[in-house]
Enzyme design. Sequence first.
Site, PDB file in Angstrom:
ATOM      1  N   ASP A 185       0.857  -1.179   0.000  1.00  0.00           N
ATOM      2  CA  ASP A 185       0.000   0.000   0.000  1.00  0.00           C
ATOM      3  C   ASP A 185       0.894   1.230   0.000  1.00  0.00           C
ATOM      4  O   ASP A 185       1.791   1.344   0.852  1.00  0.00           O
ATOM      5  CB  ASP A 185      -0.870  -0.014   1.263  1.00  0.00           C
ATOM      6  CG  ASP A 185      -2.254   0.561   1.046  1.00  0.00           C
ATOM      7  OD1 ASP A 185      -2.386   1.465   0.224  1.00  0.00           O
ATOM      8  OD2 ASP A 185      -3.195   0.095   1.705  1.00  0.00           O
TER       9      ASP A 185
ATOM     10  N   ASP B 158      -3.189   4.521  -2.771  1.00  0.00           N
ATOM     11  CA  ASP B 158      -4.279   5.075  -1.976  1.00  0.00           C
ATOM     12  C   ASP B 158      -4.765   6.404  -2.560  1.00  0.00           C
ATOM     13  O   ASP B 158      -3.949   7.279  -2.891  1.00  0.00           O
ATOM     14  CB  ASP B 158      -3.771   5.269  -0.540  1.00  0.00           C
ATOM     15  CG  ASP B 158      -4.851   5.686   0.425  1.00  0.00           C
ATOM     16  OD1 ASP B 158      -5.732   4.861   0.720  1.00  0.00           O
ATOM     17  OD2 ASP B 158      -4.805   6.844   0.892  1.00  0.00           O
TER      18      ASP B 158
ATOM     19  N   GLU C 175      -6.729   3.209  -6.206  1.00  0.00           N
ATOM     20  CA  GLU C 175      -7.946   3.464  -5.434  1.00  0.00           C
ATOM     21  C   GLU C 175      -8.435   4.842  -5.852  1.00  0.00           C
ATOM     22  O   GLU C 175      -7.693   5.823  -5.756  1.00  0.00           O
ATOM     23  CB  GLU C 175      -7.688   3.433  -3.935  1.00  0.00           C
ATOM     24  CG  GLU C 175      -8.984   3.596  -3.146  1.00  0.00           C
ATOM     25  CD  GLU C 175      -8.789   4.120  -1.732  1.00  0.00           C
ATOM     26  OE1 GLU C 175      -9.636   3.806  -0.875  1.00  0.00           O
ATOM     27  OE2 GLU C 175      -7.820   4.854  -1.485  1.00  0.00           O
TER      28      GLU C 175
ATOM     29  N   HIS D 249     -10.561  -2.507   4.538  1.00  0.00           N
ATOM     30  CA  HIS D 249     -10.316  -1.866   5.830  1.00  0.00           C
ATOM     31  C   HIS D 249     -11.168  -0.620   6.038  1.00  0.00           C
ATOM     32  O   HIS D 249     -11.243  -0.117   7.162  1.00  0.00           O
ATOM     33  CB  HIS D 249      -8.841  -1.510   5.961  1.00  0.00           C
ATOM     34  CG  HIS D 249      -8.394  -0.491   4.945  1.00  0.00           C
ATOM     35  ND1 HIS D 249      -8.278  -0.779   3.601  1.00  0.00           N
ATOM     36  CD2 HIS D 249      -8.054   0.816   5.072  1.00  0.00           C
ATOM     37  CE1 HIS D 249      -7.885   0.304   2.955  1.00  0.00           C
ATOM     38  NE2 HIS D 249      -7.742   1.289   3.816  1.00  0.00           N
ATOM     39  N   ASP D 250     -11.805  -0.120   4.972  1.00  0.00           N
ATOM     40  CA  ASP D 250     -12.641   1.075   5.065  1.00  0.00           C
ATOM     41  C   ASP D 250     -14.132   0.777   4.976  1.00  0.00           C
ATOM     42  O   ASP D 250     -14.941   1.705   5.064  1.00  0.00           O
ATOM     43  CB  ASP D 250     -12.290   2.058   3.940  1.00  0.00           C
ATOM     44  CG  ASP D 250     -10.985   2.796   4.187  1.00  0.00           C
ATOM     45  OD1 ASP D 250     -10.598   2.940   5.361  1.00  0.00           O
ATOM     46  OD2 ASP D 250     -10.351   3.222   3.208  1.00  0.00           O
TER      47      ASP D 250
END
Length: 553
Positions: free
Chosen positions: A99, A207, A261, A332-333
């Site tokens: 990430d 990200d 993302e 994770h979100d």
Amino acid sequence: MRTDQWWRSAVIYQIYPRSFADSDGDGIGDLRGIIGKLDYLADLGIDAVWLSPVYPSPGADAGYDVADYRGIDPLFGTESDFDELIAGLHARGIRLVMDVVFNHTSIEHPWFVEASASRDAAKRDWYLWRDARPGCVAGQPGAEPNNWESIFGGPAWTFHEATGQYYLNLFTPEQPDLNWENPLVRAELAEVLRFWLGRGVDGFRMDVINFVSKDPRYPDGRVGSSGLGDGYPYFSNGPRIHEFLAEMRGAVGPDVLLIAEAPGVTVRDGELYTDPARGEVDMLFQFEHVGLDSGETKWDPRPLQLAELVENLRRWQLEIGDGWNALYWSNHDQPRVVSRFGDPAYWRESATALATLLHLLRGTPFVYQGEELGTTNFGFTSPDQCQDIEALNAYSALLSRGLTPAEAIARVAPVSRDNARIPIAWDASPSGGFTTGTAWLPLHPERGLFNAAAEADDPNSVLAYYRRLIALRHAEPAISLGRLDTLELVGDSVVRLVRVGEGSTIEALINLSSTPQQVAADGGTVVLSNLPVSADWLSLAPWQAVVLRRLGG
């Protein structure tokens, strides 16, 4: 020109390190904890691991506020632990995707420390600084350079008293945005990518990468219920985004996996980002399908309309052209999909039915840790159980709107990011097999129902089904590489999905409801079902999924 497209037939597993496995008893997951579970991952059949940030960070946003792009946070282990993790994954034929958080850094990153020393600092232009709005007194409410609201609530500008200017922070004040207009910034970030490639990393998940090019005018946004403006049209998909991504691609070469993302992008945007002829990124995380149960914000929910979900999935499948989707329900979100789109009363059936739909789509499926166990939402009853800064800010904002504490937590609990961050249950013990200490977030109250030890040898478990589903995807080219022929809602709740490859056709019938449904199939051999199937079956039980294979493409 890409020569290695392994990711097209892959299944990728996301690990959120602090909640995966704790090896040293401090209550926080770490790299050695992951190393201890590598055989579990190999048995699941996944092809790659996406590792959420393990860089040094003060933790304002759970590691997405990076203080050193080239280091390992001692919280998670050592440099040698990281090297051992890569070696262990590669020995099992599993790749590692890191990430990278390049829209912003931590305020503790040396770049920002230097940039904030004075207006004349050498790295001042590495971040986005602006004077107060004309006619306003700097530092006073309403004096921000524009009216943008941050993603986590409150103004997107923070006043820096020592130098008398504001810096942009689209997330928390502890996460100042980098200035991608500065070529020195881009060059340094490209070096970061090359550094990790040199360590053995196989790819990167980038990200909120569609935020890195901003509208240079920085205009006010449309004012919403918070009283602040929506800056999204001006800080996303900006005028130089494709130029910037092409530059990053050039820095790493054509065969390194790049995943974008990109919150808020349309399918047309997605087609541009992932077009193989453009060569910018290989696949895209978009957010449309996980916003279908939200009102003006995620804290104002509305019931999911199944027809709307299926149409949304169909559109992204068929209209992205030669591009490629990153397929996901949870990460994770996002809250747990069983609680969100399924039925916890049929937790096993709905977990496996939803998995079947996702994994049979065209694109690369992602499994978020615990999803393969059928994990549900936690069921928070108090803000004291939460640590997610977004959820806590929302809770406070809802109280300020006049909601009672009970009403506010009822809004926050179902969609809090903490639902995904509850530690994994490896067994049913008081510590869940996660730690010998006190876990950083509370353990799931129903860990006796879904945990890895209980499911490992149970042929009817969610875990066993995921193994079979992943194996089917690998074995059947019509699923991994074939075209999507049909994705439709039959009646009110049965999804019919047809994939066509060279020599075979795969048809799936999936009941996404808690009532039995009559069905009709075009024939074929049943190759997978999450419930027993009789020879003359004509109906689907609640949340039943049946996958058939026919010869011929």
